[in-house]
Design a protein around this motif. Structure first.
Motif, PDB file in Angstrom:
ATOM      1  N   ILE A 272       0.876  -1.171   0.000  1.00 32.87           N
ATOM      2  CA  ILE A 272       0.000   0.000   0.000  1.00 32.87           C
ATOM      3  C   ILE A 272       0.912   1.219   0.000  1.00 32.87           C
ATOM      4  N   GLU A 273       0.826   2.013  -1.054  1.00 31.07           N
ATOM      5  CA  GLU A 273       1.613   3.240  -1.147  1.00 31.07           C
ATOM      6  C   GLU A 273       0.694   4.421  -0.861  1.00 31.07           C
TER       7      GLU A 273
ATOM      8  N   ALA B  33      -1.387   7.485 -13.954  1.00 34.90           N
ATOM      9  CA  ALA B  33      -0.119   7.612 -13.236  1.00 34.90           C
ATOM     10  C   ALA B  33      -0.338   8.174 -11.831  1.00 34.90           C
ATOM     11  N   GLU B  34       0.552   7.808 -10.936  1.00 32.58           N
ATOM     12  CA  GLU B  34       0.490   8.277  -9.552  1.00 32.58           C
ATOM     13  C   GLU B  34       0.615   9.789  -9.522  1.00 32.58           C
ATOM     14  N   ALA B  35      -0.068  10.406  -8.566  1.00 28.06           N
ATOM     15  CA  ALA B  35      -0.021  11.854  -8.400  1.00 28.06           C
ATOM     16  C   ALA B  35       0.365  12.173  -6.968  1.00 28.06           C
ATOM     17  N   GLY B  36       1.088  13.261  -6.798  1.00 28.17           N
ATOM     18  CA  GLY B  36       1.472  13.687  -5.461  1.00 28.17           C
ATOM     19  C   GLY B  36       2.784  13.072  -5.020  1.00 28.17           C
ATOM     20  N   THR B  37       3.135  13.348  -3.790  1.00 27.49           N
ATOM     21  CA  THR B  37       4.355  12.836  -3.185  1.00 27.49           C
ATOM     22  C   THR B  37       4.059  11.526  -2.474  1.00 27.49           C
ATOM     23  N   ARG B  38       4.881  10.506  -2.731  1.00 25.75           N
ATOM     24  CA  ARG B  38       4.710   9.242  -1.996  1.00 25.75           C
ATOM     25  C   ARG B  38       5.252   9.455  -0.584  1.00 25.75           C
TER      26      ARG B  38
ATOM     27  N   TRP C 264      -4.691   9.875  -0.537  1.00 26.73           N
ATOM     28  CA  TRP C 264      -5.134   8.656  -1.205  1.00 26.73           C
ATOM     29  C   TRP C 264      -4.029   7.617  -1.109  1.00 26.73           C
ATOM     30  N   ALA C 265      -4.386   6.371  -1.404  1.00 24.04           N
ATOM     31  CA  ALA C 265      -3.416   5.278  -1.365  1.00 24.04           C
ATOM     32  C   ALA C 265      -3.676   4.335  -2.526  1.00 24.04           C
ATOM     33  N   ARG C 266      -2.626   3.623  -2.914  1.00 19.50           N
ATOM     34  CA  ARG C 266      -2.682   2.691  -4.044  1.00 19.50           C
ATOM     35  C   ARG C 266      -2.244   1.318  -3.567  1.00 19.50           C
ATOM     36  N   LEU C 267      -3.070   0.311  -3.825  1.00 20.45           N
ATOM     37  CA  LEU C 267      -2.768  -1.083  -3.506  1.00 20.45           C
ATOM     38  C   LEU C 267      -2.166  -1.742  -4.739  1.00 20.45           C
ATOM     39  N   LYS C 268      -0.990  -2.363  -4.560  1.00 22.64           N
ATOM     40  CA  LYS C 268      -0.314  -3.042  -5.662  1.00 22.64           C
ATOM     41  C   LYS C 268      -0.035  -4.486  -5.296  1.00 22.64           C
TER      42      LYS C 268
ATOM     43  N   GLY D 215       4.121  -5.411  -8.471  1.00 25.43           N
ATOM     44  CA  GLY D 215       4.000  -4.006  -8.815  1.00 25.43           C
ATOM     45  C   GLY D 215       2.779  -3.615  -9.622  1.00 25.43           C
ATOM     46  N   LEU D 216       1.968  -4.580 -10.060  1.00 24.84           N
ATOM     47  CA  LEU D 216       0.758  -4.238 -10.816  1.00 24.84           C
ATOM     48  C   LEU D 216      -0.251  -3.556  -9.900  1.00 24.84           C
ATOM     49  N   VAL D 217      -0.830  -2.478 -10.381  1.00 16.70           N
ATOM     50  CA  VAL D 217      -1.803  -1.731  -9.596  1.00 16.70           C
ATOM     51  C   VAL D 217      -3.120  -2.497  -9.551  1.00 16.70           C
ATOM     52  N   VAL D 218      -3.710  -2.568  -8.356  1.00 14.98           N
ATOM     53  CA  VAL D 218      -4.987  -3.250  -8.170  1.00 14.98           C
ATOM     54  C   VAL D 218      -6.112  -2.244  -7.939  1.00 14.98           C
ATOM     55  N   LEU D 219      -5.908  -1.296  -7.028  1.00 17.28           N
ATOM     56  CA  LEU D 219      -6.951  -0.309  -6.754  1.00 17.28           C
ATOM     57  C   LEU D 219      -6.370   0.913  -6.058  1.00 17.28           C
ATOM     58  N   ASP D 220      -7.115   2.003  -6.138  1.00 14.07           N
ATOM     59  CA  ASP D 220      -6.830   3.234  -5.419  1.00 14.07           C
ATOM     60  C   ASP D 220      -7.994   3.486  -4.478  1.00 14.07           C
ATOM     61  N   GLY D 221      -7.720   4.198  -3.392  1.00 13.42           N
ATOM     62  CA  GLY D 221      -8.788   4.561  -2.474  1.00 13.42           C
ATOM     63  C   GLY D 221      -8.437   5.805  -1.690  1.00 13.42           C
ATOM     64  N   ASP D 222      -9.475   6.425  -1.130  1.00 17.28           N
ATOM     65  CA  ASP D 222      -9.256   7.615  -0.325  1.00 17.28           C
ATOM     66  C   ASP D 222      -8.703   7.231   1.040  1.00 17.28           C
ATOM     67  N   VAL D 223      -8.109   8.207   1.705  1.00 21.81           N
ATOM     68  CA  VAL D 223      -7.467   8.016   2.999  1.00 21.81           C
ATOM     69  C   VAL D 223      -8.130   8.935   4.021  1.00 21.81           C
ATOM     70  N   THR D 224      -8.432   8.393   5.189  1.00 22.05           N
ATOM     71  CA  THR D 224      -8.912   9.198   6.308  1.00 22.05           C
ATOM     72  C   THR D 224      -8.230   8.717   7.578  1.00 22.05           C
ATOM     73  N   ALA D 225      -8.407   9.482   8.628  1.00 21.67           N
ATOM     74  CA  ALA D 225      -7.980   9.033   9.953  1.00 21.67           C
ATOM     75  C   ALA D 225      -8.969   7.972  10.435  1.00 21.67           C
ATOM     76  N   THR D 226      -8.601   7.215  11.437  1.00 18.65           N
ATOM     77  CA  THR D 226      -9.443   6.163  11.994  1.00 18.65           C
ATOM     78  C   THR D 226     -10.847   6.697  12.288  1.00 18.65           C
ATOM     79  N   GLY D 227     -11.862   5.965  11.815  1.00 19.11           N
ATOM     80  CA  GLY D 227     -13.246   6.349  12.024  1.00 19.11           C
ATOM     81  C   GLY D 227     -13.787   7.308  10.980  1.00 19.11           C
ATOM     82  N   GLY D 228     -12.940   7.733  10.041  1.00 19.29           N
ATOM     83  CA  GLY D 228     -13.358   8.702   9.026  1.00 19.29           C
ATOM     84  C   GLY D 228     -14.079   8.102   7.839  1.00 19.29           C
ATOM     85  N   GLY D 229     -14.071   6.768   7.726  1.00 18.09           N
ATOM     86  CA  GLY D 229     -14.813   6.104   6.664  1.00 18.09           C
ATOM     87  C   GLY D 229     -14.093   5.971   5.339  1.00 18.09           C
TER      88      GLY D 229
END
Length: 146
Positions: free
Chosen positions: A34-35, A48-53, A96-100, A104-118
């Protein structure tokens, strides 16, 4: 508009197949990762990935438990143990985060929140400091059945 409804058994099978896909690939038995990134989430996982890893966390194998009925016409898989990144690559706010797969093949992207943020990926915080730890507290994949 047409409305499709998927049986619990079929939805669970699809999610279990996703886990098999995630844990497979050339280079296996490398683990899925998870990146975590700053900036806006790309339009789709093929972009392509966006932002700073900010860092990379490592999934266990198998990466998820068996699919199950989560109620509300949803099937769900819940991630097994995810090893924290003990030293973040950069300072920033996770968006956001990317699951590979391990290869190294990309599987999915998803939003990121703090615990309980959904968010798809929930972390103990979304503000990371270079050389500090990154810990995921929750990662589930839901498949609506209707």
């Amino acid at each position: 508009m047409a409305q499709t409804r998927i049986s619990i058994a079929a939805a669970n099978y699809m999610l279990d197949a996703l886990v098999t896909y995630l844990d497979a690939g050339s280079g296996s038995p490398q683990h899925a990762t998870i990146e975590v990134f700053t900036a806006s989430q790309p339009a789709n996982p093929d972009t392509a990935e966006a932002g700073t890893r900010l860092g990379t966390l490592v999934c266990s194998r198998p990466s998820f438990g068996a699919a199950a009925d989560a109620g509300s016409n949803t099937s769900r898989i819940t991630a097994n143990t995810i090893t924290e990144d003990s030293s973040a690559d950069a300072t920033g706010t996770a968006a956001w985060a990317r699951l590979k797969r391990g290869d190294g093949l990309v599987v999915l992207d998803g939003d990121v929140t703090a615990t309980g943020g959904g968010g798809t990926f929930e972390f103990n915080t979304t503000s990371f400091v270079a050389a500090g730890p990154i810990r995921v507290t929750s990662f589930v994949i839901n498949l609506p059945r209707q």
